[in-house]
Design a protein around this motif. Sequence first.
Motif, PDB file in Angstrom:
ATOM      1  N   VAL A 160       0.840  -1.202   0.000  1.00 54.30           N
ATOM      2  CA  VAL A 160       0.000   0.000   0.000  1.00 54.30           C
ATOM      3  C   VAL A 160       0.876   1.252   0.000  1.00 54.30           C
ATOM      4  O   VAL A 160       0.604   2.211  -0.717  1.00 54.30           O
ATOM      5  N   PHE A 161       1.951   1.247   0.783  1.00 54.58           N
ATOM      6  CA  PHE A 161       2.869   2.386   0.814  1.00 54.58           C
ATOM      7  C   PHE A 161       3.449   2.623  -0.583  1.00 54.58           C
ATOM      8  O   PHE A 161       3.449   3.745  -1.085  1.00 54.58           O
ATOM      9  N   ASN A 162       3.938   1.561  -1.206  1.00 60.45           N
ATOM     10  CA  ASN A 162       4.522   1.709  -2.544  1.00 60.45           C
ATOM     11  C   ASN A 162       3.493   2.185  -3.557  1.00 60.45           C
ATOM     12  O   ASN A 162       3.818   2.977  -4.444  1.00 60.45           O
ATOM     13  N   GLU A 163       2.259   1.748  -3.418  1.00 58.65           N
ATOM     14  CA  GLU A 163       1.210   2.178  -4.344  1.00 58.65           C
ATOM     15  C   GLU A 163       0.860   3.653  -4.125  1.00 58.65           C
ATOM     16  O   GLU A 163       0.876   4.448  -5.061  1.00 58.65           O
ATOM     17  N   VAL A 164       0.546   4.033  -2.902  1.00 58.95           N
ATOM     18  CA  VAL A 164       0.078   5.393  -2.618  1.00 58.95           C
ATOM     19  C   VAL A 164       1.210   6.412  -2.709  1.00 58.95           C
ATOM     20  O   VAL A 164       1.108   7.418  -3.416  1.00 58.95           O
ATOM     21  N   VAL A 165       2.295   6.163  -2.006  1.00 58.33           N
ATOM     22  CA  VAL A 165       3.417   7.100  -2.022  1.00 58.33           C
ATOM     23  C   VAL A 165       4.137   7.028  -3.360  1.00 58.33           C
ATOM     24  O   VAL A 165       4.674   8.021  -3.841  1.00 58.33           O
ATOM     25  N   GLY A 166       4.092   5.871  -3.992  1.00 59.14           N
ATOM     26  CA  GLY A 166       4.710   5.711  -5.308  1.00 59.14           C
ATOM     27  C   GLY A 166       4.103   6.632  -6.349  1.00 59.14           C
ATOM     28  O   GLY A 166       4.798   7.144  -7.229  1.00 59.14           O
ATOM     29  N   ARG A 167       2.783   6.865  -6.258  1.00 61.90           N
ATOM     30  CA  ARG A 167       2.138   7.803  -7.188  1.00 61.90           C
ATOM     31  C   ARG A 167       2.762   9.184  -7.078  1.00 61.90           C
ATOM     32  O   ARG A 167       3.071   9.826  -8.078  1.00 61.90           O
ATOM     33  N   LEU A 168       2.976   9.649  -5.845  1.00 60.03           N
ATOM     34  CA  LEU A 168       3.605  10.952  -5.631  1.00 60.03           C
ATOM     35  C   LEU A 168       5.059  10.919  -6.102  1.00 60.03           C
ATOM     36  O   LEU A 168       5.531  11.854  -6.749  1.00 60.03           O
ATOM     37  N   ALA A 169       5.766   9.842  -5.817  1.00 62.99           N
ATOM     38  CA  ALA A 169       7.170   9.723  -6.232  1.00 62.99           C
ATOM     39  C   ALA A 169       7.304   9.783  -7.744  1.00 62.99           C
ATOM     40  O   ALA A 169       8.225  10.410  -8.273  1.00 62.99           O
ATOM     41  N   GLN A 171      -5.479   3.457   4.791  1.00 64.68           N
ATOM     42  CA  GLN A 171      -5.821   4.628   3.987  1.00 64.68           C
ATOM     43  C   GLN A 171      -5.449   5.938   4.688  1.00 64.68           C
ATOM     44  O   GLN A 171      -4.790   6.805   4.101  1.00 64.68           O
ATOM     45  N   LYS A 172      -5.839   6.117   5.948  1.00 62.84           N
ATOM     46  CA  LYS A 172      -5.542   7.365   6.666  1.00 62.84           C
ATOM     47  C   LYS A 172      -4.047   7.552   6.920  1.00 62.84           C
ATOM     48  O   LYS A 172      -3.519   8.638   6.693  1.00 62.84           O
ATOM     49  N   PRO A 173      -3.327   6.511   7.387  1.00 62.78           N
ATOM     50  CA  PRO A 173      -1.884   6.713   7.577  1.00 62.78           C
ATOM     51  C   PRO A 173      -1.163   7.090   6.284  1.00 62.78           C
ATOM     52  O   PRO A 173      -0.305   7.972   6.275  1.00 62.78           O
ATOM     53  N   MET A 174      -1.517   6.443   5.168  1.00 59.15           N
ATOM     54  CA  MET A 174      -0.837   6.737   3.907  1.00 59.15           C
ATOM     55  C   MET A 174      -1.153   8.148   3.428  1.00 59.15           C
ATOM     56  O   MET A 174      -0.275   8.845   2.922  1.00 59.15           O
ATOM     57  N   ALA A 175      -2.392   8.598   3.603  1.00 65.30           N
ATOM     58  CA  ALA A 175      -2.744   9.971   3.243  1.00 65.30           C
ATOM     59  C   ALA A 175      -1.947  10.952   4.092  1.00 65.30           C
ATOM     60  O   ALA A 175      -1.487  11.990   3.605  1.00 65.30           O
ATOM     61  N   SER A 176      -1.745  10.616   5.351  1.00 68.38           N
ATOM     62  CA  SER A 176      -0.949  11.464   6.235  1.00 68.38           C
ATOM     63  C   SER A 176       0.502  11.527   5.767  1.00 68.38           C
ATOM     64  O   SER A 176       1.109  12.603   5.749  1.00 68.38           O
TER      65      SER A 176
END
Length: 152
Positions: free
Chosen positions: A7-16, A140-145
């Motif tokens: 999930v981290f790689n998916e969510v933060v990966g989009r920003l990266a 979902q909430k931690p990754m958005a944070s």
Amino acid sequence: RTAASSVFNEVVGRLARRLAIIYDITLDTQVLHYASLAVAPTKSDTLGAYVLPASTLNDFLSSRDMVLDMTSSTTKTLNFLLYVPAPDNSPLLLLDAHGQTLNPAAFMVEGYGGVYVMDKIDEGALLPDGGAYLGPKELQKPMASFVGQIRK
């Protein structure tokens, strides 16, 4: 148990990927089990929870438990820590300098990165052995944070 890495790689990966035209960003994840807090939380009968005041947040985890696989180099490393308190310290709330509850329960540590405290886990994520499975819904909430912390 967690799906945090994917999930981290998916969510933060989009920003990266969006920032890739400016920065060379590499994502890496790892799970650290059973880290203890550097300062013991206190029980607040008023809030019905354990609390940590803002003055203790820069020393959040015990350094002896923070055995993160970090290599020394000239590149800047940002760490993002999702902390799930032990059942005997849960729910765990963070208080700001005025004694108000931080919402979300997240903060930055200068020179380290971001921290998010999962103050309670939904009953549907609890496992029979007392553990929990943190799937995409729970993360979902931690990754958005974390994305918000990166943007700062």
